[in-house]
Design an enzyme around this catalytic site. Structure first.
Site, short mmCIF file in Angstrom:
data_model
loop_
_atom_site.label_atom_id
_atom_site.label_comp_id
_atom_site.label_asym_id
_atom_site.label_seq_id
_atom_site.Cartn_x
_atom_site.Cartn_y
_atom_site.Cartn_z
N CYS A 121 21.85 6.28 63.91
CA CYS A 121 23.12 7.01 63.71
C CYS A 121 23.38 8.26 64.50
CB CYS A 121 23.12 7.69 62.10
SG CYS A 121 24.74 7.90 61.36
N ASP B 271 19.45 9.57 51.27
CA ASP B 271 19.34 10.57 52.17
C ASP B 271 18.73 11.56 51.58
OD1 ASP B 271 19.14 11.52 54.44
OD2 ASP B 271 21.28 11.94 54.87
O1 LIG Z 1 24.09 13.39 61.28
C1 LIG Z 1 25.18 14.35 60.94
O2 LIG Z 1 25.30 15.31 61.72
C2 LIG Z 1 25.83 14.17 59.73
C3 LIG Z 1 26.75 15.17 59.50
C4 LIG Z 1 27.47 15.11 58.20
C5 LIG Z 1 27.50 13.85 57.41
C6 LIG Z 1 26.50 13.03 57.85
C7 LIG Z 1 25.84 13.01 58.80
N1 LIG Z 1 24.52 12.13 59.02
C8 LIG Z 1 24.60 10.95 58.28
C9 LIG Z 1 23.40 9.89 58.68
O3 LIG Z 1 23.56 8.76 58.13
C10 LIG Z 1 22.00 10.41 59.11
O4 LIG Z 1 21.65 9.25 59.74
C11 LIG Z 1 21.28 10.56 58.01
O5 LIG Z 1 21.44 11.80 57.57
C12 LIG Z 1 19.66 10.68 58.20
O6 LIG Z 1 19.61 11.75 59.23
P1 LIG Z 1 18.02 12.26 59.84
O7 LIG Z 1 17.37 12.92 58.57
O8 LIG Z 1 18.31 13.30 60.88
O9 LIG Z 1 17.28 11.09 60.19
#
Ligand SMILES: O=C(O)c1ccccc1NCC(=O)[C@H](O)[C@H](O)COP(=O)(O)O
Length: 219
Positions: free
Chosen positions: A6, A132
């Site tokens: 993502c 999440d």
């Molecule tokens: O990634 C962002 O900036 C974000 C902002 C607002 C809403 C959702 C967002 N990300 C969503 C995702 O699917 C990410 O991959 C997920 O939260 C996992 O993130 P991480 O902990 O950094 O792997």
């Protein structure tokens, strides 16, 4: 196993990550995110990966059905991930507004088992769940893991993805402990927000390939 990476912002990184084995790329359509991309930026990545077998998921929060449908059309998305406090009724109305083939994923930010119970309420109106980590100030991309112990009994009747703080270092432990049908990573494979670290993405896939569950799901 489904593997979604993502926060893609650059066409060349989208191509490289799809080539490494990602089954889905995620695009952050939330303007307050440092990973935000416009529908035209998504279109550029989607054109670059044309013909590659990879889903294209737009991530939305606190927005309108009209804007989501418009972004799906212009960006060429195959799926929509709802990452805010969208109600069941909102998901249902979105389903009516989108072409039938477009996948709807509902992200649930998990603090307690009550959140997992509430996640199951979405089963009639979405296709896929994404679990999440909860963070008081950020919607996603936090780099925080959720409490995997809470997921021991989590077995919904729909596909789901484990997200939140996954990295090449902890992915084997996460899979062994939680046995998710799919995973989602963002900050764990980044140099800085929106700039993916291809060496870390390659390390992720090499660690996944060492994990028997990945190979059996891919077979
Ligand atoms: O990634 C962002 O900036 C974000 C902002 C607002 C809403 C959702 C967002 N990300 C969503 C995702 O699917 C990410 O991959 C997920 O939260 C996992 O993130 P991480 O902990 O950094 O792997």
């Amino acid at each position: 196993m489904r593997v979604k990476i993502c926060g893609i912002t650059k066409p060349e990184q989208g191509v490289a990550i799809a080539d490494l084995g990602a089954t889905a790329l995620g695009f952050i359509c939330v303007p307050t995110s440092p990973r935000y991309v416009t529908d035209l930026q998504i279109q550029q990545v989607v054109q670059a990966i044309e013909g590659m077998p990879v889903d294209r998921i737009g991530v939305f929060a606190h927005t309108t059905i009209e804007l989501i449908c418009q972004t799906v059309k212009v960006g060429g998305l195959t799926g929509v991930q709802l990452h805010g406090g969208e109600s069941l009724e909102f998901c249902d109305r979105l389903r009516q507004g989108l072409p039938e083939a477009v996948e709807i994923l509902k992200a649930i930010r998990v603090k307690t088992t009550t959140d997992l119970d509430q996640a199951k309420d979405y089963l009639p109106v979405v296709d896929t769940l994404l679990l999440d980590a909860y963070h008081p100030g950020l919607l996603g991309g936090t780099g925080h893991t959720l409490d995997w112990n809470l997921l021991q009994q989590f077995n919904p009747s729909c596909p789901w993805l484990l997200a939140g703080g996954l990295t090449p270092e902890n992915i084997q432990e996460a899979i062994a402990q939680v046995k998710p049908p799919g995973i989602d990573l963002s900050s764990g494979v980044e140099r800085s927000p929106g700039d993916k670290d291809l060496a870390r993405v390659a390390e992720l896939f090499s660690n996944l390939k060492r994990s028997g569950s990945y190979l059996s799901h891919c077979a």
